[in-house]
Design an enzyme around this catalytic site. Sequence first.
Site, PDB file in Angstrom:
ATOM      1  N   ASP B  23      29.142  44.688   8.214  1.00  0.00           N
ATOM      2  CA  ASP B  23      29.952  45.232   7.125  1.00  0.00           C
ATOM      3  C   ASP B  23      31.272  44.488   7.048  1.00  0.00           C
ATOM      4  OD1 ASP B  23      28.080  47.149   6.615  1.00  0.00           O
ATOM      5  OD2 ASP B  23      29.344  48.873   7.120  1.00  0.00           O
ATOM      6  N   LYS B  80      26.145  47.900  -1.338  1.00  0.00           N
ATOM      7  CA  LYS B  80      25.562  49.241  -1.391  1.00  0.00           C
ATOM      8  C   LYS B  80      25.675  49.879  -2.766  1.00  0.00           C
ATOM      9  CE  LYS B  80      26.840  50.343   3.413  1.00  0.00           C
ATOM     10  NZ  LYS B  80      25.552  50.405   4.101  1.00  0.00           N
ATOM     11  N   GLY B 152      29.500  55.119  10.766  1.00  0.00           N
ATOM     12  CA  GLY B 152      30.925  55.379  10.903  1.00  0.00           C
ATOM     13  C   GLY B 152      31.302  56.236  12.089  1.00  0.00           C
ATOM     14  N   ARG B 164      13.173  55.900  17.718  1.00  0.00           N
ATOM     15  CA  ARG B 164      12.129  56.476  18.581  1.00  0.00           C
ATOM     16  C   ARG B 164      11.174  57.353  17.776  1.00  0.00           C
ATOM     17  NH1 ARG B 164      12.072  56.047  24.160  1.00  0.00           N
ATOM     18  NH2 ARG B 164      14.005  55.412  25.171  1.00  0.00           N
ATOM     19  N   SER B 235      31.021  49.840  11.078  1.00  0.00           N
ATOM     20  CA  SER B 235      32.417  50.008  11.469  1.00  0.00           C
ATOM     21  C   SER B 235      32.722  49.400  12.827  1.00  0.00           C
ATOM     22  CB  SER B 235      32.738  51.504  11.500  1.00  0.00           C
ATOM     23  OG  SER B 235      32.186  52.133  10.362  1.00  0.00           O
TER      24      SER B 235
END
Lengths: 212, 291
Positions: B23, B80, B152, B164, B235
């Site tokens: 990002d 996005k 975030g 998983r 982030s």
Amino acid sequence: MVVAVEYISKEESDDAESAVHGVTGILAVQGAFAEHAAVLDKLGAPWKLLRAAEDFDDSIDRVILPGGESTTQGKLLHSTGLFEKIDAHVKAGKPVFGTCAGMILLAKKLDNDPNVYFGALDAVVRRNAYGRQLGSFAVTANFGRPGFPDYIADFPLVFIRGPYVASVGPEATVETEVDGHAVALRQGKILATAFHPELTDDARIHELFLTL
Amino acid sequence: MAGNRAELNRNLAQMLKGGVIMDVTTPEQAKIAQDAGACAVMALERIPADIRAAGGVSRMSDPAMIKGIQEAVSIPVMAKVRIGHIAEARILQAIDIDYIDESEVLSPADDVYHIDKNQFDVPFVCGAKNLGEALRRIAEGAAMIRTKGEPGTGDVIQAVRHMRTMNKQIHELVSLRDDEVYEAAKQLAVPYDLAKYVHDNGRLPVVNFAAGGVATPADAALMMELGAEGVFVGSGIFKSGDPAKRAAAIVKATANWQDADLLAKLSENLGEAMVGINEDEIQTIMAARGE
């Protein structure tokens, strides 16, 4: 087509461990390396992923540089120490096959990027020559020339944010052209394609590489 | 065969494998990411941690800002759109974006329908918590899947849970008799042909990355260990003390995730990691957006 699930964790072909030579090392720092492994398995040729310098042992006779991001691969080639190993291999005139990012890594010069990696292929290559992803495309073309050895007719060419050859030097031979641009070159035992044979079901170019 | 657009778009995700998608909010950050070895960048105005902190409605980024990042780097640029926001997706396609992330990180525009991604030429990546979500997004045309994780937070637990869960459900589907796949497709609420593909092949028909909460080289290596084919870091990089160093370390950790000696070296002296929020401390569960 995504590769079969076993290639997510497979590090070498079953027969590569005991092999003393004849193994194809596939650069495996980033990109579509597993796809090449799947093609070699189809041809019954032993292979081994090259993730670190120590993976490049005496059994490695030929090297494949796969598609992916050339800037990422270039950095990891140096930080892993694989650069020196593969550079020595290429300088010794041993067989190497680069697809897409691999062609960029092999080129003597890039016309839109100051980086040079192996600098062995006598050509100026243009990165992202067809633009961004909306410029990606697939066509069918011939590899080589009819009547000459190693001619491959009607090969499916897949270009993903691909490069093309902006100009070719005297040492390299153009094998395939699309819209007037060279997209496959051969120079001694160096084979380089701007497209991705490993993304298709057609193994003929890999088969040719294994004879070099 | 790779002749059509959908196949070409899945192929681009194959080229990103083994890589890290970062990002970035400015051209400078995009260059730092590229220099560190990112295989693509995600252009957005605010990283998820700041979206979380600021609250309010979060939308597609300004196209001018995205273009600035496209000009700054040569690697693929993603951006996005809000879940279900067809118009935002058309705008990103118009500016020649390499990949659209129909993302739960932004405020959803539609609480029922996702975008019919089959109608677009540009590829989409979508988040999923489980196999059903992943296959529904693929049916809608997603060319790549990522775990949702919890963006975030810097807390990897949800990305781990989602990876998983997906792998467990894939294994269960593989173990069924052929005549049981019809019922499994019904239970998963997915088209039969996609359930059958997973049953026969033991994997999703597209590339699957990990995302949401990856903050350290060890986190990236953990996700690769669990079967991710690459990693998104949101982030975790630009909220940390030394972004360039941490970014390069995460790239190397993703490429050589099995090499513990290397991971130990890469994890040294990275400076402050992002502070992070534990999953039971957060107000907004982004992963719950869009099922």
